[in-house]
Design a protein around this motif. Sequence first.
Motif, PDB file in Angstrom:
ATOM      1  N   LEU A 125       0.778  -1.148   0.109  1.00 18.56           N
ATOM      2  CA  LEU A 125      -0.037   0.017  -0.155  1.00 18.56           C
ATOM      3  C   LEU A 125       1.011   1.125  -0.123  1.00 18.56           C
ATOM      4  O   LEU A 125       0.482   2.262  -0.661  1.00 18.56           O
ATOM      5  CB  LEU A 125      -1.089  -0.123   1.243  1.00 18.56           C
ATOM      6  CG  LEU A 125      -2.047  -1.095   1.193  1.00 18.56           C
ATOM      7  CD1 LEU A 125      -2.762  -1.102   2.594  1.00 18.56           C
ATOM      8  CD2 LEU A 125      -2.987  -0.751   0.113  1.00 18.56           C
ATOM      9  N   TRP A 126       1.976   1.316   0.820  1.00 16.91           N
ATOM     10  CA  TRP A 126       2.814   2.440   0.895  1.00 16.91           C
ATOM     11  C   TRP A 126       3.507   2.755  -0.400  1.00 16.91           C
ATOM     12  O   TRP A 126       3.564   3.868  -0.646  1.00 16.91           O
ATOM     13  CB  TRP A 126       3.775   2.050   2.010  1.00 16.91           C
ATOM     14  CG  TRP A 126       4.916   3.288   1.842  1.00 16.91           C
ATOM     15  CD1 TRP A 126       5.034   4.500   2.330  1.00 16.91           C
ATOM     16  CD2 TRP A 126       6.209   3.201   1.273  1.00 16.91           C
ATOM     17  NE1 TRP A 126       6.112   5.177   2.109  1.00 16.91           N
ATOM     18  CE2 TRP A 126       6.969   4.494   1.559  1.00 16.91           C
ATOM     19  CE3 TRP A 126       7.035   2.024   0.616  1.00 16.91           C
ATOM     20  CZ2 TRP A 126       8.176   4.493   0.710  1.00 16.91           C
ATOM     21  CZ3 TRP A 126       8.230   2.369   0.231  1.00 16.91           C
ATOM     22  CH2 TRP A 126       8.867   3.440   0.349  1.00 16.91           C
ATOM     23  N   TRP A 164       0.799   4.661  -2.766  1.00 18.62           N
ATOM     24  CA  TRP A 164      -0.256   5.350  -1.849  1.00 18.62           C
ATOM     25  C   TRP A 164      -0.453   6.825  -2.801  1.00 18.62           C
ATOM     26  O   TRP A 164       0.037   7.746  -2.452  1.00 18.62           O
ATOM     27  CB  TRP A 164       0.615   5.867  -0.551  1.00 18.62           C
ATOM     28  CG  TRP A 164      -0.088   6.444   0.413  1.00 18.62           C
ATOM     29  CD1 TRP A 164      -0.485   7.511   1.093  1.00 18.62           C
ATOM     30  CD2 TRP A 164      -1.269   5.491   1.090  1.00 18.62           C
ATOM     31  NE1 TRP A 164      -1.301   7.843   1.908  1.00 18.62           N
ATOM     32  CE2 TRP A 164      -1.829   6.413   1.979  1.00 18.62           C
ATOM     33  CE3 TRP A 164      -1.738   4.379   1.107  1.00 18.62           C
ATOM     34  CZ2 TRP A 164      -2.908   6.167   2.992  1.00 18.62           C
ATOM     35  CZ3 TRP A 164      -2.706   4.022   1.796  1.00 18.62           C
ATOM     36  CH2 TRP A 164      -3.503   4.834   2.791  1.00 18.62           C
ATOM     37  N   SER A 165      -1.627   6.527  -3.557  1.00 14.51           N
ATOM     38  CA  SER A 165      -2.193   7.509  -4.211  1.00 14.51           C
ATOM     39  C   SER A 165      -3.469   7.272  -4.685  1.00 14.51           C
ATOM     40  O   SER A 165      -3.613   5.831  -4.942  1.00 14.51           O
ATOM     41  CB  SER A 165      -1.302   8.205  -5.511  1.00 14.51           C
ATOM     42  OG  SER A 165      -1.054   7.158  -6.456  1.00 14.51           O
ATOM     43  N   TYR A 185      -0.838   2.145   6.836  1.00 12.85           N
ATOM     44  CA  TYR A 185      -1.463   2.308   5.557  1.00 12.85           C
ATOM     45  C   TYR A 185      -2.611   1.103   5.497  1.00 12.85           C
ATOM     46  O   TYR A 185      -3.712   1.562   4.723  1.00 12.85           O
ATOM     47  CB  TYR A 185      -0.222   2.091   4.449  1.00 12.85           C
ATOM     48  CG  TYR A 185       0.677   3.034   4.416  1.00 12.85           C
ATOM     49  CD1 TYR A 185       0.439   4.389   4.090  1.00 12.85           C
ATOM     50  CD2 TYR A 185       1.829   2.870   5.073  1.00 12.85           C
ATOM     51  CE1 TYR A 185       1.473   5.138   3.953  1.00 12.85           C
ATOM     52  CE2 TYR A 185       2.662   3.747   5.154  1.00 12.85           C
ATOM     53  CZ  TYR A 185       2.516   5.081   4.422  1.00 12.85           C
ATOM     54  OH  TYR A 185       3.340   6.140   4.808  1.00 12.85           O
ATOM     55  N   ILE A 189      -6.616   3.035   4.916  1.00 12.47           N
ATOM     56  CA  ILE A 189      -7.214   2.366   3.859  1.00 12.47           C
ATOM     57  C   ILE A 189      -8.624   1.658   3.820  1.00 12.47           C
ATOM     58  O   ILE A 189      -9.350   1.240   2.922  1.00 12.47           O
ATOM     59  CB  ILE A 189      -6.290   1.445   2.815  1.00 12.47           C
ATOM     60  CG1 ILE A 189      -6.587   1.823   1.543  1.00 12.47           C
ATOM     61  CG2 ILE A 189      -6.297   0.201   3.077  1.00 12.47           C
ATOM     62  CD1 ILE A 189      -6.688   3.220   0.873  1.00 12.47           C
ATOM     63  N   TRP A 237      -3.397  11.428   2.131  1.00 14.09           N
ATOM     64  CA  TRP A 237      -2.431  11.187   1.093  1.00 14.09           C
ATOM     65  C   TRP A 237      -0.991  11.880   1.457  1.00 14.09           C
ATOM     66  O   TRP A 237       0.047  11.639   0.613  1.00 14.09           O
ATOM     67  CB  TRP A 237      -2.762  11.547  -0.219  1.00 14.09           C
ATOM     68  CG  TRP A 237      -4.282  10.840  -0.401  1.00 14.09           C
ATOM     69  CD1 TRP A 237      -5.473  11.579  -0.526  1.00 14.09           C
ATOM     70  CD2 TRP A 237      -4.557   9.489  -0.754  1.00 14.09           C
ATOM     71  NE1 TRP A 237      -6.372  10.613  -0.638  1.00 14.09           N
ATOM     72  CE2 TRP A 237      -5.782   9.230  -0.817  1.00 14.09           C
ATOM     73  CE3 TRP A 237      -3.566   8.524  -0.789  1.00 14.09           C
ATOM     74  CZ2 TRP A 237      -6.473   8.017  -1.166  1.00 14.09           C
ATOM     75  CZ3 TRP A 237      -4.274   7.066  -1.129  1.00 14.09           C
ATOM     76  CH2 TRP A 237      -5.561   6.976  -1.176  1.00 14.09           C
ATOM     77  N   ARG A 276       3.375  10.089   3.920  1.00 16.69           N
ATOM     78  CA  ARG A 276       4.066   8.896   3.084  1.00 16.69           C
ATOM     79  C   ARG A 276       5.518   8.308   3.822  1.00 16.69           C
ATOM     80  O   ARG A 276       6.337   8.083   3.222  1.00 16.69           O
ATOM     81  CB  ARG A 276       4.321   9.577   1.744  1.00 16.69           C
ATOM     82  CG  ARG A 276       3.271  10.073   0.860  1.00 16.69           C
ATOM     83  CD  ARG A 276       2.725   8.854   0.197  1.00 16.69           C
ATOM     84  NE  ARG A 276       3.777   7.895  -0.361  1.00 16.69           N
ATOM     85  CZ  ARG A 276       3.930   7.771  -1.618  1.00 16.69           C
ATOM     86  NH1 ARG A 276       3.296   8.775  -2.351  1.00 16.69           N
ATOM     87  NH2 ARG A 276       4.481   7.173  -2.202  1.00 16.69           N
TER      88      ARG A 276
END
Length: 291
Positions: free
Chosen positions: A178-179, A182-183, A215, A219, A259, A262
Amino acid sequence: ADPEADCGVVLLRIREAGKDLLLSDFWSLALETINSCLTKHLEQLKAPEGTLAEALRNLHLDSSPDASAVTPGSTPGETPVPGTCRWKCVCYGIGNFATCVTARHQLTFLLLFLEKCQIPRRHCWVYDPLFSQLEIAVLNSLGVTVLSENEEGRRSVGGEPTVFYMPHCGTALYNNLLWSNWSVDALAKVLIIGNSFRGLEERLLARILQKNYPYIAKILKALEELELPETSQYADVFNDTSVHWFPVQKLQQLPTDTWAFREEPDYQDCEDLEIIRNQTRGPSAADWNSR
């Protein structure tokens, strides 16, 4: 020992496992679940006119036995239907399939999945740090691409719709994946077949999930998840396994500061990591185009 003979024995066992899986109730039920998710995912990808209809016809999956899907030299999907929407596929953590029946069934499922979805095997990247040289030879003979580096799940889709097949992997692998994507744009192209995220939410204390696997925690509100069916024959193989995808509308509804966060995961304070680390890995995520 004769390496070629050993390879032949493993391939025969994979073929036999494929026959069993194709005839099982689990396979036909699992296809219905996967078909539902892939159909929604295709619609989200906004394929060009004509592409979606062709792809959906290809995904009208049947469970008729086709043992060629799990044999060496078989290259399903190498002759694509014109206009067909393509996925890539990445597989992490299936384990020692040469000796473990559970891992062998998981590999067989992957091969049949590739065949049914017309994903060329050369567009499937596979890695497990536990693979033996024999297992790498078997995978090469099957035509999939064996990664040489432990990415720890840190792979960006690079704009390509990608299915990640990760049965029974450590939670950190999902968090890393996921990282690395990440967008909104990247996650909209990701589909994950692996441990139930809802199950993780139920099993882990909220503070532990947020601290160690932020993350995943962030999500959960933008997630669609369908569980694979539970059958007695494959109870230990696909238990707690779901298909996950991320609808654009839900992703866009997350707070904008979601978002902005990060920070790369490091897991220094995580006691039970459940993954094998790459001690030589650099600080950057794996680049899809370098493979």
